[in-house]
Write an enzyme that holds these catalytic residues in place. Structure first.
Site, PDB file in Angstrom:
ATOM      1  CG  ASP A   1      -4.777   4.718   1.430  1.00 12.70           C
ATOM      2  OD1 ASP A   1      -5.822   5.240   1.488  1.00 12.70           O
ATOM      3  OD2 ASP A   1      -4.270   4.499   2.700  1.00 12.70           O
ATOM      4  CG  LEU A   2      -3.275   8.294  -3.827  1.00 12.94           C
ATOM      5  CD1 LEU A   2      -3.100   8.849  -5.285  1.00 12.94           C
ATOM      6  CD2 LEU A   2      -2.199   8.910  -2.896  1.00 12.94           C
ATOM      7  CE  LYS A   3      -8.086   6.915   3.907  1.00 11.51           C
ATOM      8  NZ  LYS A   3      -6.410   6.412   3.976  1.00 11.51           N
TER       9      LYS A   3
ATOM     10  CG  HIS B   1     -14.382  13.711  -0.412  1.00  6.93           C
ATOM     11  ND1 HIS B   1     -14.783  13.844   0.960  1.00  6.93           N
ATOM     12  CD2 HIS B   1     -15.343  14.241  -1.209  1.00  6.93           C
ATOM     13  CE1 HIS B   1     -16.013  14.118   1.074  1.00  6.93           C
ATOM     14  NE2 HIS B   1     -16.465  14.464  -0.123  1.00  6.93           N
ATOM     15  CG  ASP B   2     -12.611  17.792  -5.895  1.00  6.80           C
ATOM     16  OD1 ASP B   2     -13.377  18.694  -6.224  1.00  6.80           O
ATOM     17  OD2 ASP B   2     -11.511  18.246  -5.919  1.00  6.80           O
TER      18      ASP B   2
ATOM     19  N   GLY C   1       0.956  -2.642   8.814  1.00  8.73           N
ATOM     20  CA  GLY C   1       2.248  -1.747   8.756  1.00  8.73           C
ATOM     21  C   GLY C   1       3.390  -1.968   9.572  1.00  8.73           C
ATOM     22  NE  ARG C   2       2.370   1.695  13.407  1.00  6.90           N
ATOM     23  CZ  ARG C   2       1.491   2.529  13.745  1.00  6.90           C
ATOM     24  NH1 ARG C   2       1.845   3.298  14.877  1.00  6.90           N
ATOM     25  NH2 ARG C   2       0.093   2.373  13.807  1.00  6.90           N
TER      26      ARG C   2
ATOM     27  CE  LYS D   1      -2.403   1.706   3.673  1.00  7.88           C
ATOM     28  NZ  LYS D   1      -2.181   3.096   3.930  1.00  7.88           N
TER      29      LYS D   1
ATOM     30  CB  THR E   1     -10.613   4.044  12.668  1.00 10.82           C
ATOM     31  OG1 THR E   1      -9.467   4.264  11.938  1.00 10.82           O
ATOM     32  CG2 THR E   1     -11.298   2.720  11.955  1.00 10.82           C
TER      33      THR E   1
HETATM   34  O1  C5P Z   1       1.273   0.592  11.292  1.00  6.85           O
HETATM   35  P1  C5P Z   1      -0.189   0.032  11.178  1.00  6.85           P
HETATM   36  O2  C5P Z   1      -0.278  -1.356  10.970  1.00  6.85           O
HETATM   37  O3  C5P Z   1      -1.008   0.607  12.176  1.00  6.85           O
HETATM   38  O4  C5P Z   1      -0.595   0.851   9.690  1.00  6.85           O
HETATM   39  C1  C5P Z   1      -2.153   0.705   9.345  1.00  6.85           C
HETATM   40  C2  C5P Z   1      -2.158   1.255   7.951  1.00  6.85           C
HETATM   41  O5  C5P Z   1      -3.339   1.397   7.633  1.00  6.85           O
HETATM   42  C3  C5P Z   1      -1.735   2.640   7.922  1.00  6.85           C
HETATM   43  O6  C5P Z   1      -1.111   3.035   6.834  1.00  6.85           O
HETATM   44  C4  C5P Z   1      -2.970   3.548   8.413  1.00  6.85           C
HETATM   45  O7  C5P Z   1      -2.817   4.820   7.754  1.00  6.85           O
HETATM   46  C5  C5P Z   1      -3.976   2.686   7.606  1.00  6.85           C
HETATM   47  N1  C5P Z   1      -5.483   2.949   8.121  1.00  6.85           N
HETATM   48  C6  C5P Z   1      -5.763   2.741   9.451  1.00  6.85           C
HETATM   49  N2  C5P Z   1      -6.865   2.808   9.595  1.00  6.85           N
HETATM   50  C7  C5P Z   1      -7.810   3.354   8.769  1.00  6.85           C
HETATM   51  C8  C5P Z   1      -7.494   3.526   7.669  1.00  6.85           C
HETATM   52  C9  C5P Z   1      -6.333   3.255   7.214  1.00  6.85           C
HETATM   53  O8  C5P Z   1      -4.980   2.406  10.135  1.00  6.85           O
HETATM   54  N3  C5P Z   1      -9.344   3.212   9.244  1.00  6.85           N
END
Ligand code: C5P
Length: 232
Positions: free
Chosen positions: A59-61, A63-64, A210-211, A32, A119
């Site tokens: 993932d650029l979301k 909205h326009d 992610g992390r 992503k 969220t």
């Molecule tokens: O590091 P981590 O696992 O928390 O990363 C989750 C990824 O999902 C990040 O890129 C975060 O911006 C994205 N994300 C999120 N919650 C959302 C929408 C997107 O954590 N509701």
């Protein structure tokens, strides 16, 4: 496309991203790319990652107004991404325009996924800032239904909402779920989390991680662990 693990490459530069991706010498993960990396490096980063053989969720979301989103989606589709997204709050007409723009001359297109309520927005903020007085769960399901009516492929949602989204919009409507942590891992700033195995059980189609992978001592092993818990 079946169930898969998507790695959130939340890096600030191409250099850092490639340093990370270079570790994956075997299977090429679905990745992503978010706003930070895209705005820092431009479309070139998408082309380079694609050329290395990765699938890409951009993932650029968006909205326009519908016309602007339609034209912008045509540009993103030309980058040959596999999945992209927009805000369902932009209305059904905007989502329909987006689908039209995304569809290539040969009829193929990337998957299009809607963000319902972020969220980071809770009931209180939604009522106070957006003047939406309905319960947030109802708002999320309504936005998901709108996305389905507009012809989209699915929504980004919490793994805890994935079951309800499938009940409301059907099993084939995709759920892409962040907020995933290993049972023995650090949850960081995420509040409502699930393990990859739990996300599988509840019916998530894609998990965005992610992390737990990018900050792991051995990112490849952490990725393989996610794949074996979620996909196998
Ligand atoms: O590091 P981590 O696992 O928390 O990363 C989750 C990824 O999902 C990040 O890129 C975060 O911006 C994205 N994300 C999120 N919650 C959302 C929408 C997107 O954590 N509701």
């Amino acid at each position: 496309m079946g169930r898969d693990v998507i790695i959130a490459c939340d890096f600030a530069s191409a250099e850092k991203t490639f340093e990370f991706l270079d570790k994956f010498t075997g299977r090429k993960p679905f990745v992503k790319i978010g706003m930070e990396l895209f705005y820092a490096e431009g479309p070139a980063i998408v082309k380079e990652i694609k050329a290395r053989g990765h699938k890409i969720f951009l993932d650029l979301k968006l909205h326009d107004i519908p016309n602007t989103v339609k034209k912008s989606m045509a540009v993103l589709s030309g980058l040959d991404v596999d999945m992209t997204n927009l805000h369902a709050a932009g209305t059904k007409r905007m989502m329909e325009g987006a689908l039209e723009g995304l569809t290539r001359p040969d009829g193929t297109r990337p998957l299009l996924i809607a963000v319902t309520q972020l969220t980071s927005t809770d009931q209180e903020t939604m009522e106070a800032d957006l003047l939406i007085k309905e319960p947030i769960d109802k708002v999320v399901m309504h936005y998901a239904s709108n996305a389905k009516d507009a012809g989209l492929d699915g929504v980004v949602c919490s793994p805890l909402e994935a079951g309800k989204v499938h009940e409301t919009c059907g099993e084939k409507f995709l759920t892409v779920t962040p907020g995933v942590r290993f049972a023995d891992g650090d949850i960081g700033d995420q509040k409502r989390v699930m393990t990859p195995a739990e996300a599988k059980k509840i019916g998530s189609d894609y998990i965005v991680v992610g992390r737990p992978i990018t900050a792991a001592e051995d990112p490849v092993a952490a990725y393989e662990r996610c794949v074996s818990e979620f996909c196998d």
